[in-house]
Scaffold this motif. Structure first.
Motif, PDB file in Angstrom:
ATOM      1  N   THR A 121      20.246  49.835  55.804  1.00 17.12           N
ATOM      2  CA  THR A 121      20.937  49.704  57.093  1.00 17.12           C
ATOM      3  C   THR A 121      20.973  48.271  57.607  1.00 17.12           C
ATOM      4  N   GLN A 122      20.529  47.316  56.791  1.00 13.94           N
ATOM      5  CA  GLN A 122      20.532  45.913  57.185  1.00 13.94           C
ATOM      6  C   GLN A 122      21.500  45.111  56.326  1.00 13.94           C
ATOM      7  N   VAL A 123      22.203  44.179  56.965  1.00 16.41           N
ATOM      8  CA  VAL A 123      23.042  43.245  56.221  1.00 16.41           C
ATOM      9  C   VAL A 123      22.132  42.236  55.535  1.00 16.41           C
ATOM     10  N   VAL A 124      22.200  42.177  54.207  1.00 14.86           N
ATOM     11  CA  VAL A 124      21.413  41.213  53.432  1.00 14.86           C
ATOM     12  C   VAL A 124      22.351  40.111  52.969  1.00 14.86           C
ATOM     13  N   ARG A 125      21.981  38.862  53.235  1.00 16.09           N
ATOM     14  CA  ARG A 125      22.807  37.718  52.866  1.00 16.09           C
ATOM     15  C   ARG A 125      22.340  37.132  51.540  1.00 16.09           C
ATOM     16  N   SER A 126      23.276  36.603  50.770  1.00 13.72           N
ATOM     17  CA  SER A 126      22.971  36.012  49.469  1.00 13.72           C
ATOM     18  C   SER A 126      23.388  34.556  49.471  1.00 13.72           C
ATOM     19  N   ASP A 127      22.540  33.703  48.904  1.00 12.33           N
ATOM     20  CA  ASP A 127      22.920  32.303  48.729  1.00 12.33           C
ATOM     21  C   ASP A 127      23.252  32.023  47.269  1.00 12.33           C
ATOM     22  N   ALA A 128      23.450  33.095  46.496  1.00 12.81           N
ATOM     23  CA  ALA A 128      23.697  32.950  45.061  1.00 12.81           C
ATOM     24  C   ALA A 128      25.076  33.463  44.657  1.00 12.81           C
ATOM     25  N   GLY A 129      26.002  33.524  45.609  1.00 11.01           N
ATOM     26  CA  GLY A 129      27.367  33.896  45.268  1.00 11.01           C
ATOM     27  C   GLY A 129      27.695  35.366  45.371  1.00 11.01           C
ATOM     28  N   LEU A 130      26.750  36.193  45.866  1.00  6.32           N
ATOM     29  CA  LEU A 130      27.049  37.601  46.067  1.00  6.32           C
ATOM     30  C   LEU A 130      27.610  37.818  47.467  1.00  6.32           C
ATOM     31  N   TRP A 162      33.077  31.746  41.907  1.00  9.77           N
ATOM     32  CA  TRP A 162      34.093  31.650  42.938  1.00  9.77           C
ATOM     33  C   TRP A 162      34.978  30.415  42.788  1.00  9.77           C
ATOM     34  N   ASP A 163      35.773  30.422  41.746  1.00 14.05           N
ATOM     35  CA  ASP A 163      36.739  29.354  41.519  1.00 14.05           C
ATOM     36  C   ASP A 163      38.112  29.968  41.257  1.00 14.05           C
ATOM     37  N   PRO A 164      38.979  29.986  42.268  1.00 16.44           N
ATOM     38  CA  PRO A 164      40.311  30.566  42.072  1.00 16.44           C
ATOM     39  C   PRO A 164      41.182  29.730  41.141  1.00 16.44           C
ATOM     40  N   HIS A 165      40.773  28.481  40.879  1.00 20.97           N
ATOM     41  CA  HIS A 165      41.556  27.598  40.019  1.00 20.97           C
ATOM     42  C   HIS A 165      41.131  27.670  38.558  1.00 20.97           C
ATOM     43  N   ALA A 166      40.074  28.434  38.244  1.00 20.00           N
ATOM     44  CA  ALA A 166      39.668  28.623  36.844  1.00 20.00           C
ATOM     45  C   ALA A 166      40.722  29.453  36.118  1.00 20.00           C
ATOM     46  N   LEU A 208      35.872  32.440  51.817  1.00 18.41           N
ATOM     47  CA  LEU A 208      37.306  32.194  51.791  1.00 18.41           C
ATOM     48  C   LEU A 208      37.767  32.153  50.337  1.00 18.41           C
ATOM     49  N   ASP A 209      38.427  33.210  49.920  1.00 19.37           N
ATOM     50  CA  ASP A 209      38.923  33.319  48.554  1.00 19.37           C
ATOM     51  C   ASP A 209      40.201  34.147  48.586  1.00 19.37           C
ATOM     52  N   PRO A 210      41.162  33.861  47.712  1.00 20.05           N
ATOM     53  CA  PRO A 210      42.413  34.637  47.693  1.00 20.05           C
ATOM     54  C   PRO A 210      42.209  36.121  47.444  1.00 20.05           C
ATOM     55  N   TYR A 211      41.055  36.495  46.926  1.00 21.77           N
ATOM     56  CA  TYR A 211      40.703  37.890  46.665  1.00 21.77           C
ATOM     57  C   TYR A 211      40.895  38.765  47.894  1.00 21.77           C
ATOM     58  N   PHE A 212      40.554  38.251  49.051  1.00 24.76           N
ATOM     59  CA  PHE A 212      40.476  39.078  50.258  1.00 24.76           C
ATOM     60  C   PHE A 212      41.811  39.127  51.003  1.00 24.76           C
ATOM     61  N   SER A 213      41.944  40.142  51.859  1.00 25.80           N
ATOM     62  CA  SER A 213      43.253  40.487  52.420  1.00 25.80           C
ATOM     63  C   SER A 213      43.755  39.514  53.483  1.00 25.80           C
ATOM     64  N   ILE A 237      33.489  40.714  39.826  1.00 24.92           N
ATOM     65  CA  ILE A 237      34.018  40.018  38.648  1.00 24.92           C
ATOM     66  C   ILE A 237      35.456  40.474  38.469  1.00 24.92           C
ATOM     67  N   PHE A 238      36.399  39.556  38.429  1.00 28.58           N
ATOM     68  CA  PHE A 238      37.801  39.920  38.548  1.00 28.58           C
ATOM     69  C   PHE A 238      38.409  40.519  37.284  1.00 28.58           C
ATOM     70  N   VAL A 239      38.017  40.051  36.123  1.00 26.40           N
ATOM     71  CA  VAL A 239      38.664  40.493  34.883  1.00 26.40           C
ATOM     72  C   VAL A 239      37.614  40.868  33.849  1.00 26.40           C
ATOM     73  N   THR A 240      37.539  42.149  33.531  1.00 21.33           N
ATOM     74  CA  THR A 240      36.738  42.608  32.385  1.00 21.33           C
ATOM     75  C   THR A 240      37.605  43.584  31.570  1.00 21.33           C
ATOM     76  N   GLY A 241      37.795  44.806  32.069  1.00 23.37           N
ATOM     77  CA  GLY A 241      38.676  45.733  31.376  1.00 23.37           C
ATOM     78  C   GLY A 241      40.089  45.183  31.231  1.00 23.37           C
ATOM     79  N   ALA A 242      40.522  44.372  32.196  1.00 18.21           N
ATOM     80  CA  ALA A 242      41.853  43.769  32.111  1.00 18.21           C
ATOM     81  C   ALA A 242      41.956  42.813  30.928  1.00 18.21           C
ATOM     82  N   ALA A 243      40.828  42.247  30.503  1.00 15.31           N
ATOM     83  CA  ALA A 243      40.843  41.385  29.318  1.00 15.31           C
ATOM     84  C   ALA A 243      41.129  42.200  28.063  1.00 15.31           C
ATOM     85  N   VAL A 244      40.568  43.404  27.996  1.00 15.36           N
ATOM     86  CA  VAL A 244      40.856  44.293  26.869  1.00 15.36           C
ATOM     87  C   VAL A 244      42.318  44.734  26.924  1.00 15.36           C
TER      88      VAL A 244
END
Length: 489
Positions: free
Chosen positions: A272-281, A352-356, A127-132, A302-309
């Motif tokens: 062909t398999q869904v792989v789950r991550s417990d590390a934020g991926l 995953w911190d939308p408030h950062a 659950l993050d504002p990123y998604f539609s 990662i939301f901002v890289t080229g946008a920082a430039v």
């Protein structure tokens, strides 16, 4: 036997024509405006995206023999929500962009209601504002008159790919693919179909959503009356990051790429398999073949890289263009203690911190623009390292996107992650992937093996530097990241 590819990105639309040898024959580009109506809000005019698409395509068509074109491929910024009138194709409001943070409170509310685990189980997302999905929920709660016309069937709901296809076909087709659909919080990742349970949770009428089609094959015909006289099959669709994975020919399990665009996105093919991550991926769909086989991926977004430039250029106006950042950064040996966390729209993977919010630490009277520019490039490399730390089995990283042309950044990246970085001759692999999908769907290429044969190495950056010093700078970065969190909460 060439292919036209449309790459509808976050800041502009690129149109390219790709030859059977896998080379870009010609290119057109048109920027469109970014709208920031409130802090943390990001919007685009759908009509401006369409007009930019026409302008970029018109430019590229002047440089090629149109009779040689066999198909159109489309790739696009994902998660951005577009509404349009099914009859007039006009949009009742601006699109809400993937970077937009306005739904942070909705995400917090759903999380407090205990919804996140089930959502993650079904979608592979969080659950993050990123998604539609939460963007659509916000529209229903805050713009009820507009939403009533979605519920009545007058307005269609889609991502940018489905909007462009509607425009190219004069409203005849309302379709998308799994790589875009899986980013909406409305798709069951295992089945590859819309989920009634999720549609009910987010209050989205399933009938408003596009039909799901394979990523390649003849999907829909363009209407020459509205699309610059072109009558071609739309034969390839993919969200931008999956398209780049395809364009980098990462067809085998374990193959990975990092795209440096507005943000940076690391994808690893998991087969062909869904792989789950417990590390934020994130677990995500990569593509679906015409025979129905689904290929999956793990993603670090990662939301901002080229946008920082871009912010250095447009916001602070301390660089004239992105290309000069390497030369400016190279004028100093280090950042003189300055650390820049470019959390300009919150933090994505793995934090995953939308408030950062964006944070610059270590400024003194001796700080110059060169220190800040170097800190920006280092911040990009650190952000990617954050994600790659969760993928210890990775041995080589293929990079692409505009910033991949920056030798200084590529070497920083190799040094920081301690792995070789490979840059292909063609760094515009997002558009290339869309062309590959469309060409595969129309017989320009007979197989993925044929596509793999077109990939060519431009330069390999070997890791170097003082490991202890590099790790110390990374430790200082992780401290700065913690300080950036929760600022807008």
């Amino acid at each position: 036997m060439s292919v036209l590819a449309i790459d509808a990105g976050t800041t502009g639309v690129t149109a390219v024509v790709v030859t059977p040898a896998g080379r870009i024959q010609a290119k057109g580009y048109q920027e469109f405006r970014q709208h920031f109506p409130q802090p943390g809000w990001v919007e685009h005019s759908a009509e401006e995206i369409w007009q930019a698409t026409l302008e970029a395509t018109r430019e590229v068509l002047t440089k090629v023999d149109q009779s040689e074109l066999t198909a159109v491929g489309i790739t696009n910024q994902r998660e951005t929500v577009v509404l349009w009138d099914r009859e007039t194709l006009g949009s009742p409001r601006r699109a809400i962009v993937w970077q937009d943070r306005r739904t942070a409170d909705i995400c917090d509310r759903l999380r407090a209601d205990g919804r996140e685990d089930r959502v993650a189980e079904l979608t592979g997302l969080r659950l993050d504002p990123y998604f539609s999905g939460t963007k659509l929920m916000w529209l229903a709660e805050n713009e009820p008159h507009t939403w009533a016309l979605v519920e009545s069937g007058r307005y269609a709901v889609g991502t940018v790919d489905s909007y462009l296809i509607a425009r190219m076909t004069r409203g005849t087709w309302h379709v998308t693919d799994v790589s875009n659909a899986c980013r909406t919080l409305l798709l069951d990742l295992e089945s590859g179909d819309w989920s009634d349970e999720l549609c009910e949770l987010f209050g989205v009428p399933r009938d408003a959503l596009p039909d799901l089609v394979p990523n390649w094959g003849e999907i829909a015909p363009t209407d020459p009356a509205v699309f610059l006289g072109l009558s071609l099959p739309i034969a390839g669709i993919a969200g931008d990051q999956q398209s780049a994975l395809f364009g980098q020919t990462c067809f085998e399990e374990g193959e990975s790429k990092c795209t440096y665009g507005t943000g940076s996105f690391i994808l690893t093919n998991t087969g062909t398999q869904v792989v789950r991550s417990d590390a934020g991926l994130l677990s995500t769909a990569a593509w679906r073949s015409p025979d129905g086989e689904l290929t999956y991926a793990l993603e670090g977004a990662i939301f901002v890289t080229g946008a920082a430039v871009q912010w250095l250029r447009d916001g602070l106006q301390i660089v004239g263009n992105a290309a000069e950042t390497a030369a400016i950064a190279a004028t100093v040996d280090d950042t003189d203690g300055v650390v820049f966390v470019p959390a300009l729209t919150g933090l994505g993977a793995p934090h995953w911190d939308p408030h950062a919010r964006g944070t610059i630490l270590g400024i003194t009277r001796g700080t110059t623009r060169a220190h800040l520019v170097r800190a920006t490039l280092e911040g990009i490399a650190f952000e990617v390292r954050d994600v790659l730390e969760t993928l210890p089995e990775l041995t080589t990283l293929r990079v692409d996107g505009g910033a991949a042309e920056n030798d200084f950044l590529c070497q920083l990246q190799a040094d920081q992650v301690g792995r070789a970085v490979e840059r292909p001759e063609i760094v515009e692999t997002t558009a290339l992937g869309a062309a590959f999908l469309a060409g595969l769907g129309t017989g320009v290429w007979g197989s993925t093996d044929d596509l793999r044969d077109t990939w060519a190495l431009d330069r390999r950056f070997e890791p170097g530097g003082d490991r202890a010093a590099l790790d110390a700078s990374y430790a200082r970065w992780t401290d700065a990241v913690e300080r950036s969190k929760g600022w807008a909460g």
